[in-house]
Write a protein that holds these residues in place. Structure first.
Motif, PDB file in Angstrom:
ATOM      1  N   ASP A  96     -25.727  48.266  20.554  1.00 13.61           N
ATOM      2  CA  ASP A  96     -24.784  48.194  19.956  1.00 13.61           C
ATOM      3  C   ASP A  96     -24.930  46.842  18.991  1.00 13.61           C
ATOM      4  N   LEU A  97     -25.815  46.479  18.650  1.00 12.39           N
ATOM      5  CA  LEU A  97     -26.185  45.192  17.825  1.00 12.39           C
ATOM      6  C   LEU A  97     -26.939  45.701  16.692  1.00 12.39           C
ATOM      7  N   GLU A 101     -29.164  41.106  14.404  1.00 11.59           N
ATOM      8  CA  GLU A 101     -28.721  40.602  15.648  1.00 11.59           C
ATOM      9  C   GLU A 101     -29.689  40.487  16.629  1.00 11.59           C
ATOM     10  N   ARG A 104     -32.371  37.967  15.780  1.00 14.55           N
ATOM     11  CA  ARG A 104     -31.930  36.611  16.112  1.00 14.55           C
ATOM     12  C   ARG A 104     -31.937  36.306  17.533  1.00 14.55           C
ATOM     13  N   PHE A 105     -31.313  37.269  18.317  1.00  9.99           N
ATOM     14  CA  PHE A 105     -30.979  36.905  19.599  1.00  9.99           C
ATOM     15  C   PHE A 105     -32.356  36.756  20.297  1.00  9.99           C
ATOM     16  N   GLY A 108     -33.768  33.585  19.187  1.00 10.06           N
ATOM     17  CA  GLY A 108     -33.171  32.365  19.707  1.00 10.06           C
ATOM     18  C   GLY A 108     -33.599  31.966  20.899  1.00 10.06           C
ATOM     19  N   ILE A 109     -33.715  33.002  21.900  1.00 10.46           N
ATOM     20  CA  ILE A 109     -33.949  32.959  23.278  1.00 10.46           C
ATOM     21  C   ILE A 109     -35.453  32.303  23.406  1.00 10.46           C
TER      22      ILE A 109
ATOM     23  N   PHE B   6     -27.027  31.516  22.228  1.00  9.71           N
ATOM     24  CA  PHE B   6     -27.390  32.618  21.574  1.00  9.71           C
ATOM     25  C   PHE B   6     -27.048  33.933  22.590  1.00  9.71           C
ATOM     26  N   ILE B   7     -27.107  33.705  23.907  1.00 11.86           N
ATOM     27  CA  ILE B   7     -26.550  34.592  24.810  1.00 11.86           C
ATOM     28  C   ILE B   7     -25.072  34.894  24.410  1.00 11.86           C
ATOM     29  N   GLN B   9     -23.187  34.252  22.061  1.00 14.36           N
ATOM     30  CA  GLN B   9     -23.167  35.000  20.620  1.00 14.36           C
ATOM     31  C   GLN B   9     -23.232  36.467  20.758  1.00 14.36           C
ATOM     32  N   LYS B  10     -24.376  36.828  21.509  1.00 13.31           N
ATOM     33  CA  LYS B  10     -24.724  38.214  21.616  1.00 13.31           C
ATOM     34  C   LYS B  10     -23.665  38.964  22.587  1.00 13.31           C
ATOM     35  N   LEU B  13     -20.303  39.421  20.681  1.00 15.14           N
ATOM     36  CA  LEU B  13     -20.567  40.385  19.475  1.00 15.14           C
ATOM     37  C   LEU B  13     -20.461  41.813  20.203  1.00 15.14           C
ATOM     38  N   GLN B  14     -21.026  41.992  21.356  1.00 17.13           N
ATOM     39  CA  GLN B  14     -20.958  43.259  22.027  1.00 17.13           C
ATOM     40  C   GLN B  14     -19.852  43.631  22.459  1.00 17.13           C
ATOM     41  N   ARG B  17     -17.583  44.729  19.547  1.00 17.44           N
ATOM     42  CA  ARG B  17     -17.888  45.615  19.016  1.00 17.44           C
ATOM     43  C   ARG B  17     -17.519  46.942  19.645  1.00 17.44           C
TER      44      ARG B  17
END
Lengths: 248, 375
Positions: A96-97, A101, A104-105, A108-109, B6-7, B9-10, B13-14, B17
């Motif tokens: 779902d990304l 995204e 990027r995730f 970033g991690i 970042f987590i 943000q993810k 987003l989920q 969505r």
């Protein structure tokens, strides 16, 4: 210690994993040299995934010894994780990304800066010919593209080693060729590639291969060397001989 | 810190969505608050009652009129015979029988007091209890307005409750408006459901799809992972909580006596419990079905034993002890005290510490249970 220890990036000795009374991996020993493409072959259920999960710090071994990127799997699994990439058999991207995204995730991690993330994703998408789908959801992409993207996320942080667990399963022949091109490029940049497969034609592309049967490594060497030892036309024949129980 | 960003943000987003889930998260609470508040009422209207009037005086009629005029009672029959009254109770025609003896009017004028009797069908003890309270309220008001001294009911009702001459003053909720009592409790249920279910399901979903393995092979620490998973739902639950508070304040007109800051502090602490529980469940389950089933099972017990629908005081002794082990009961108790009576931290600190201890315990065990590597 081993004289080759400088050159080897994975060292495994008598590594064993037992589930109940089933020995999934039975005292395997091998080493992988820095920068090579190491093929980890075996039939389904031979213990490849179990071995890979131990080397990536996902599964605690029952006994034996293993060092990955200079770190012990028992004592420093988290240090290993900073130095490796892993593409599992199961699907690892978020459906779902979007493509960007996801990249990027994971960037970033692994601690990449925002600029590096942007730069790396653009470069990766360019190389994969997927720049056009940067903002599409993963779930809308064909399997082959997803696999290539999963590979990209596994190497976005330029790890010392990347573990690929059957990356080409269910992928069409053309995409498979592209996949191997990607692996060669990655290896050329100094990343060691550790890849499992049960497509024996792919074994010929590896620098060295090991063949696992029932939890043990029955053969290890260059494809040419194995063909010679077993008097076979190709690695496929070597494999069939071993799998049928015809040991040396 | 950056990794947590970042987590988060993810996760957001989920969440945003998934339109279906988002709708569920935002609409369900409103529906719950509206339906439950109006449906889960302790107020009873139209209790059927039967009158046996042996007196036929202006005084007796005045009392009966007062019952008839009340929204809580509905007259189903009238007779001069006590036997008819008993038949009405036996035949399920009435929940209450009001019996006015002969000479009540005369005695009232002469002695300043006269007995009447109330009898209840106490099969549904709760209704009988509420009915008897309404009845006594009506008689009391009648006494005041009519200026007569005491119209007393002497004959004990089957519930043994009907007594008169008690001087009741109701603090904090003078009109016994059940909404004021229910709304804080339902707010609790709301954030319990949102927090508990969504957290558990979210983590288990990553297990089902397989992405959790990908996360476990990254350098993300347990701490970062758990913060990243809890924070979105903490924020979401607090947003919904705020929404519920607005509805409570402006739609249901629940008074906010306590400090809003304190209310939020308590809610956030309570969410630690709920989110921790959700996370804990996710560490022992492999599919979303399992997670939902276990969470549902736990929360049904927690909510039923929370004092939300049944007063804790009316539970049997062993169940009352169980409520001490129930964080939902603690939270409902604290939030009601703060919202309705204006309790401050000094008044509630001991209960608050219990809640906090639960939060730490649940989150702690979830952190301990969560493993990046399989043993």
């Amino acid at each position: 210690m081993n004289v080759n220890s400088n050159a080897s990036i994975i060292e495994v000795q008598d590594l064993t994993r037992v589930f109940g009374n089933f020995t999934a991996v039975d005292r395997i020993s091998f080493e992988v040299r820095r920068g090579e493409i190491f093929g980890f072959l075996g039939a389904n259920g031979a213990g490849k995934t179990t071995a890979i999960r131990m080397l990536t710090g996902l599964l605690i071994p029952t006994s034996g010894r293993a060092e990955v990127a200079g770190f012990d799997v028992f004592t420093h699994p988290e240090s290993i994780k900073k130095n490796i990439g892993y593409m599992s058999q199961k699907f690892s991207l978020f459906n779902d990304l979007t493509v960007f995204e996801n990249l990027r995730f994971y960037g970033g991690i692994y601690g990449l800066s925002t600029r590096d993330i942007r730069h790396k994703t653009d470069e990766l998408l360019e190389r994969l010919d997927l720049a056009g789908v940067r903002d599409r959801l993963i779930r809308d992409l064909p399997l082959g593209w997803k696999q290539k993207l999963a590979f990209s996320t596994a190497v976005i942080h330029e790890p010392a080693i990347v573990f690929l667990d059957e990356p080409t399963g269910g992928v069409d022949p053309i995409t498979r060729r592209q996949f191997w091109d990607l692996m060669y490029e990655t290896a050329d940049r100094g990343t060691t590639v550790f890849v499992t497969t049960h497509y024996m034609d792919e074994a010929e592309y590896c620098d060295r291969v090991s063949i696992m049967v029932d939890g043990r490594i029955d053969a290890l060497g260059t494809p040419a060397g194995l063909r010679k030892t077993y008097g076979a036309k190709n690695v496929d024949e070597v494999f069939v001989k071993l799998a049928r129980g015809g040991s040396v | 810190m950056r990794i947590i960003f970042f987590i988060l943000q993810k996760e957001f987003l989920q969440i945003f969505r998934n339109r279906l889930m988002l709708g569920f998260i935002l609409v369900v609470p409103i529906i719950q608050l509206m339906i439950l508040t109006y449906a889960a009422t302790f107020e009873i209207r139209n209790i059927d009652f039967f009158v046996v009037d042996h007196d036929h005086s202006p005084e007796s009629r005045a009392l009966i009129d007062r019952f008839v005029a009340s929204e809580n009672f509905r007259l189903t029959g009238w007779s001069a015979s006590a036997a008819d009254g008993e038949l009405a109770l036996l035949g399920n025609k009435a929940v209450m029988v009001l019996q006015i003896p002969a000479h009540t009017g005369r005695d009232l004028v002469r002695d300043g007091s006269a007995p009447v009797s109330l009898r209840f069908d106490a099969v549904d003890g709760f209704t009988a209890n509420v009915a008897s309270q309404y009845a006594m309220q009506i008689i009391r008001r009648h006494n005041e307005v009519a200026g007569v001294a005491h119209l007393a009911s002497i004959e004990p009702a089957p519930t043994g409750i009907a007594q008169i001459g008690i001087n009741v003053s109701r603090w904090y909720n003078p009109h016994l408006d059940y909404k004021i009592y229910m709304v804080p409790g339902i707010l609790v249920m709301l954030i319990t459901v949102i927090g508990g279910f969504l957290t558990g399901m979210n983590v288990v979903r990553e297990k089902e799809i397989g992405t959790i393995e990908q996360l476990n092979v990254t350098p993300i620490t347990k701490f970062q992972f758990i913060i990243g998973k809890l924070m979105p739902f903490m924020i979401l639950a607090l947003v919904i909580f705020s929404f519920g508070l607005l509805l409570a304040r402006f739609w249901f007109e629940v008074p906010f006596e306590g400090s809003l800051m304190l209310i939020y502090l308590i809610a956030a602490t309570y969410l630690l419990v709920v989110l921790g529980l959700g996370l804990l469940v996710s560490t022992v389950t492999h599919t979303q079905q399992q997670a939902i089933f276990i969470t549902w099972f736990v929360f049904v017990i927690f909510i039923l034993l929370s004092g939300l629908f049944t007063p804790i005081d009316s539970m049997p002794g062993w169940a009352q002890y169980l409520t001490w082990a129930n964080p939902v009961a603690w939270f409902i108790d604290i939030i009601r005290r703060v919202m309705l009576t204006g309790a401050d931290m000094q008044d509630i600190w001991s209960s608050y510490l219990v809640l906090l201890a639960y939060g730490v315990a649940f989150i702690g065990s979830a952190v301990l249970r969560y493993r990046k590597a399989a043993a």
